[in-house]
Design a protein around this motif. Structure first.
Motif, PDB file in Angstrom:
ATOM      1  N   SER A 191      -4.392  -8.695  -3.217  1.00 46.58           N
ATOM      2  CA  SER A 191      -5.625  -8.444  -2.466  1.00 46.58           C
ATOM      3  C   SER A 191      -6.733  -9.399  -2.899  1.00 46.58           C
ATOM      4  O   SER A 191      -7.504  -9.902  -2.067  1.00 46.58           O
ATOM      5  N   PHE A 213      -8.399   0.151  -1.090  1.00 46.62           N
ATOM      6  CA  PHE A 213      -7.298   1.108  -1.109  1.00 46.62           C
ATOM      7  C   PHE A 213      -6.677   1.196  -2.500  1.00 46.62           C
ATOM      8  O   PHE A 213      -6.243   2.267  -2.930  1.00 46.62           O
ATOM      9  N   LEU A 237      -9.931  -4.636   2.093  1.00 46.75           N
ATOM     10  CA  LEU A 237      -9.309  -3.338   2.351  1.00 46.75           C
ATOM     11  C   LEU A 237      -8.256  -3.009   1.294  1.00 46.75           C
ATOM     12  O   LEU A 237      -8.135  -1.872   0.845  1.00 46.75           O
ATOM     13  N   VAL A 278      -8.846   3.469  -4.606  1.00 54.27           N
ATOM     14  CA  VAL A 278      -8.655   4.852  -4.149  1.00 54.27           C
ATOM     15  C   VAL A 278      -7.305   5.380  -4.630  1.00 54.27           C
ATOM     16  O   VAL A 278      -7.179   6.537  -5.055  1.00 54.27           O
ATOM     17  N   THR A 279      -6.295   4.531  -4.555  1.00 54.35           N
ATOM     18  CA  THR A 279      -4.958   4.924  -5.014  1.00 54.35           C
ATOM     19  C   THR A 279      -4.960   5.230  -6.504  1.00 54.35           C
ATOM     20  O   THR A 279      -4.337   6.203  -6.954  1.00 54.35           O
ATOM     21  N   GLY A 330       0.886   3.880  -3.019  1.00 48.08           N
ATOM     22  CA  GLY A 330       0.526   5.277  -2.768  1.00 48.08           C
ATOM     23  C   GLY A 330       1.673   6.226  -3.078  1.00 48.08           C
ATOM     24  O   GLY A 330       1.459   7.335  -3.578  1.00 48.08           O
ATOM     25  N   LEU A 350      -1.116  -3.863  -5.707  1.00 47.32           N
ATOM     26  CA  LEU A 350      -2.234  -3.926  -4.767  1.00 47.32           C
ATOM     27  C   LEU A 350      -3.331  -4.925  -5.147  1.00 47.32           C
ATOM     28  O   LEU A 350      -3.860  -5.624  -4.271  1.00 47.32           O
ATOM     29  N   SER A 370       0.829  -1.209   0.000  1.00 45.59           N
ATOM     30  CA  SER A 370       0.000   0.000   0.000  1.00 45.59           C
ATOM     31  C   SER A 370       0.862   1.258   0.000  1.00 45.59           C
ATOM     32  O   SER A 370       0.566   2.233  -0.713  1.00 45.59           O
TER      33      SER A 370
END
Length: 255
Positions: free
Chosen positions: A151, A172, A168, A175-176, A126, A147, A122
């Motif tokens: 995942s 994430f 999660l 979102v990233t 990011g 990711l 993560s």
């Protein structure tokens, strides 16, 4: 294929930003890979050996990338698509090596190691918003490989806590990707505006120079004959007389 000067300048700026930020990314990848390999103990000799082989491959790839960055930054030539593709492929290869670590060694992870892997993936994904935002496809592929595959594997596990971490991680990851999209847009717009302003300034300077030449010509030439007018003729005569006088004076002093 002909490429406009503006596109060439934007390409050069994008590639140089990627290479400029590369050292920090290489250092972080080296520290993270070393930490996960040597920071956790394994009971299986086979697992330890495989992890050492994986770490050696990662270090070799990072070393090759370091040499590439070093020589590119020392070069004064303009960046090309070859430089961009070479950098993009090396970053993608690094992401694939990270992805393989999670998928291949997943069954041997302890709870602490698994959690650490998710956090590292993560953080690396990011962080690519700052390091790789100058080229949208590269930062997207890098973050996605880090990711999403691992995942998804966690969501298919029979362990509930792994399912939670997997969900999660996927959340994430998306979102990233959205953040990377915005960061890439900002960086590309900044590069475009910078080069567009430079191009407009150069165009204005050329127009001012041409206008100055036109004004000089109009003020020093006869509109009918296009020959020197009276004022220009007197200026040229005085200039010629002054130059002749200076030449005679120079010759006199030298003799």
């Amino acid at each position: 294929m002909h490429v406009s000067p503006l596109i060439e300048k934007e390409l050069n700026d994008s590639v140089r930003i990627l290479y400029l930020n590369a050292y920090s990314g290489l250092f972080i990848s080296f520290i993270a890979s070393t930490g996960i390999v040597f920071g956790f103990s394994d009971k299986s000799f086979t697992s330890v050996t495989d992890k050492l082989i994986w770490w050696f491959i990662m270090v070799v790839v990072l070393g090759i990338r370091f040499i590439d960055v070093y020589y590119f930054k020392r070069s004064s030539k303009a960046a090309s698509y070859v430089d961009l593709y070479r950098f993009s492929l090396s970053v993608t290869l690094t992401a694939l090596i990270w992805c393989c670590y999670g998928l291949y060694f997943h069954s041997s992870f302890s709870v602490l190691e698994l959690t650490s892997i998710i956090l590292i993936f993560s953080a690396l994904g990011g962080g690519s918003a700052n390091i790789l935002s100058a080229h949208r496809p590269t930062c997207f592929i890098y973050a996605f490989l880090l990711l999403i595959p691992y995942s998804v594997l966690l969501t298919l596990s029979e362990e509930h806590y792994q399912n939670v971490l997997g969900v999660l991680g996927i959340g994430f990851g998306f979102v990233t990707l959205i953040a990377l999209h915005k960061a890439a847009n900002f960086t590309q717009n900044a590069i475009h505006l910078k080069n567009q302003n430079i191009e407009l300034l150069e165009l204005m300077e050329q127009r001012v120079e041409l206008r100055t030449q036109e004004i000089y010509h109009l003020s020093n030439s006869d509109s009918l004959t296009q020959l020197l007018n009276r004022n220009a003729f007197l200026k040229e005569s005085k200039k010629g007389y002054r130059d002749t006088l200076m030449n005679h004076l120079r010759c006199y002093l030298l003799t």
